[in-house]
Design a protein around this motif. Structure first.
Motif, PDB file in Angstrom:
ATOM      1  N   ARG A  19      -3.392  -2.243 -14.712  1.00 25.66           N
ATOM      2  CA  ARG A  19      -2.106  -2.226 -14.260  1.00 25.66           C
ATOM      3  C   ARG A  19      -2.373  -1.909 -12.626  1.00 25.66           C
ATOM      4  O   ARG A  19      -2.762  -0.751 -12.319  1.00 25.66           O
TER       5      ARG A  19
ATOM      6  N   VAL B 214       1.942  -5.101 -10.942  1.00 26.19           N
ATOM      7  CA  VAL B 214       3.379  -4.354 -11.000  1.00 26.19           C
ATOM      8  C   VAL B 214       4.397  -5.073  -9.935  1.00 26.19           C
ATOM      9  O   VAL B 214       4.130  -5.389  -8.861  1.00 26.19           O
TER      10      VAL B 214
ATOM     11  N   ASP C  18       4.615  -6.311 -15.096  1.00 29.88           N
ATOM     12  CA  ASP C  18       5.108  -5.248 -15.467  1.00 29.88           C
ATOM     13  C   ASP C  18       6.224  -4.920 -14.392  1.00 29.88           C
ATOM     14  O   ASP C  18       6.013  -4.506 -13.157  1.00 29.88           O
TER      15      ASP C  18
ATOM     16  N   ASP D  62       8.982  -1.780 -17.728  1.00 37.87           N
ATOM     17  CA  ASP D  62       8.442  -0.188 -17.672  1.00 37.87           C
ATOM     18  C   ASP D  62       9.704   0.529 -17.776  1.00 37.87           C
ATOM     19  O   ASP D  62      10.368   0.937 -16.678  1.00 37.87           O
TER      20      ASP D  62
ATOM     21  N   ASP E 124      -2.629   4.279 -23.217  1.00 42.21           N
ATOM     22  CA  ASP E 124      -2.855   4.504 -21.742  1.00 42.21           C
ATOM     23  C   ASP E 124      -2.749   5.997 -21.636  1.00 42.21           C
ATOM     24  O   ASP E 124      -2.127   6.859 -21.924  1.00 42.21           O
TER      25      ASP E 124
ATOM     26  N   ASN F 128       6.636  -0.847 -22.142  1.00 41.15           N
ATOM     27  CA  ASN F 128       5.873  -0.066 -21.673  1.00 41.15           C
ATOM     28  C   ASN F 128       6.545   1.334 -21.451  1.00 41.15           C
ATOM     29  O   ASN F 128       7.263   1.587 -20.535  1.00 41.15           O
TER      30      ASN F 128
ATOM     31  N   LEU G  33      -5.251   0.420 -21.653  1.00 44.51           N
ATOM     32  CA  LEU G  33      -4.700   0.181 -20.389  1.00 44.51           C
ATOM     33  C   LEU G  33      -4.655   1.303 -19.296  1.00 44.51           C
ATOM     34  O   LEU G  33      -4.436   2.462 -19.794  1.00 44.51           O
TER      35      LEU G  33
ATOM     36  N   MET H 266      -2.590  -6.541 -15.257  1.00 47.10           N
ATOM     37  CA  MET H 266      -1.143  -6.372 -15.201  1.00 47.10           C
ATOM     38  C   MET H 266      -0.561  -6.124 -13.884  1.00 47.10           C
ATOM     39  O   MET H 266      -0.971  -5.123 -13.264  1.00 47.10           O
TER      40      MET H 266
ATOM     41  N   GLY I   4      -3.553   2.660 -15.463  1.00 45.63           N
ATOM     42  CA  GLY I   4      -3.057   2.363 -14.193  1.00 45.63           C
ATOM     43  C   GLY I   4      -3.318   3.486 -13.124  1.00 45.63           C
ATOM     44  O   GLY I   4      -2.957   4.696 -13.279  1.00 45.63           O
TER      45      GLY I   4
END
Length: 290
Positions: free
Chosen positions: A263, A24, A60, A103, A187, A122, A222, A22, A224
């Motif tokens: 992410r 950003v 995202d 997001d 997440d 998100n 997920l 994903m 990040g």
């Protein structure tokens, strides 16, 4: 333990699928990593083109910094204008080549982004900031990413168990509002849970070390970690622009321990890391004895 498998905005995600990337894109100048900020049409288009060449599976888009340690809030109208502009531009130029995640913790931003062509919500508040968010996901049939936001530190309970408890609460909120559980991604909230009782960089590292426990939730995971402050604290790299290599190391650990989606601000650099870590993870599960 049961296999995890889901289809998120047309992309199959889970144990039997490649680990997904994903990418950003921030259209918020306040974001902690200035290298992710795309302020013009040309910058945004070139970034998405590069992401697509790097086999990025999701985009995202964020129009408001959510870093918990920064005072960077912006009015609803500002976030809304930024996000809708970016979503419309990506759709106008690239059509449906890549699913778009928005997001945001504001339901109106999520709704307008979905109308403009976004596919996924998100919510880094874990549905705690705006009670209408789950309703928007339900009404639009949008997949939902819920981020663990641990309300308070519990002494004697491991960070990963506190994360799982928080995510269970968010899942309940979503399902009770009519969201299809099969369309939810979880997440662990790296960077978002900070308590006086335990340094945040220790918390985040412990969560990554035991990430596999999140499989008990039965949903795709997920993670990040890209250029986040815990990496800076461990490595001494105060500038997020200098945290790429630390991010890649943390990504490898996250994937090895069960992440299904990563992410990242840097899909091209992350792609091979994900391939190697996921390959070794698969071998670990296949060859349990000799």
């Amino acid at each position: 333990m049961a296999q995890i498998d889901a289809v998120i905005a047309g992309v199959r995600v889970g144990d039997n699928s490649p680990v997904r990337l994903m990418g950003v894109v921030n259209v918020s100048p306040e974001s902690f990593y200035k290298g992710s900020v795309k302020a013009s049409e040309g910058e945004l288009i070139r970034t998405v083109e590069a992401f697509l060449k790097s086999n990025t599976d999701f985009l995202d888009i964020g129009g408001r910094s959510t870093a918990p340690y920064l005072e960077t809030d912006v009015p609803l109208e500002v976030e809304l204008e930024r996000v809708v502009w970016a979503v419309k531009l990506v759709r106008d130029v690239f059509g449906d080549k890549i699913p778009i995640s928005v997001d945001t913790t504001r339901s109106r931003v999520a709704e307008e982004a979905l109308r403009a062509g976004a596919n996924i919500i998100n919510d880094v508040s874990g549905l705690r900031e705006d009670p209408r968010m789950a309703t928007v996901a339900r009404d639009y049939g949008a997949p939902l990413i819920v981020v663990a936001r641990v309300p308070s530190y519990k002494r004697g309970v491991s960070p990963i168990d506190q994360v799982i408890e928080a995510v269970k609460d968010s899942l309940s909120r979503a399902v009770d509002s009519g969201v299809d559980e099969k369309a939810i991604v979880v997440d662990p909230g790296i960077g978002f849970n900070r308590f006086q009782e335990l340094p945040w960089y220790v918390w985040d590292s412990m969560v990554l070390a035991e990430l596999e426990k999140m499989r008990a939730l039965g949903r795709p995971i997920l993670v990040g970690v890209s250029r986040k402050s815990f990496i800076g604290e461990i490595t001494g790299r105060r500038d997020p622009a200098e945290r790429l290599y630390g991010s890649l190391a943390a990504t490898a650990i996250a994937v090895y321990n069960g992440a299904h989606i990563v992410r990242t601000h840097d899909p091209a650099e992350t792609l091979d890391v994900v391939k190697v870590a996921s390959f070794i993870r698969r071998l670990k599960s296949q060859y349990t004895s000799w």
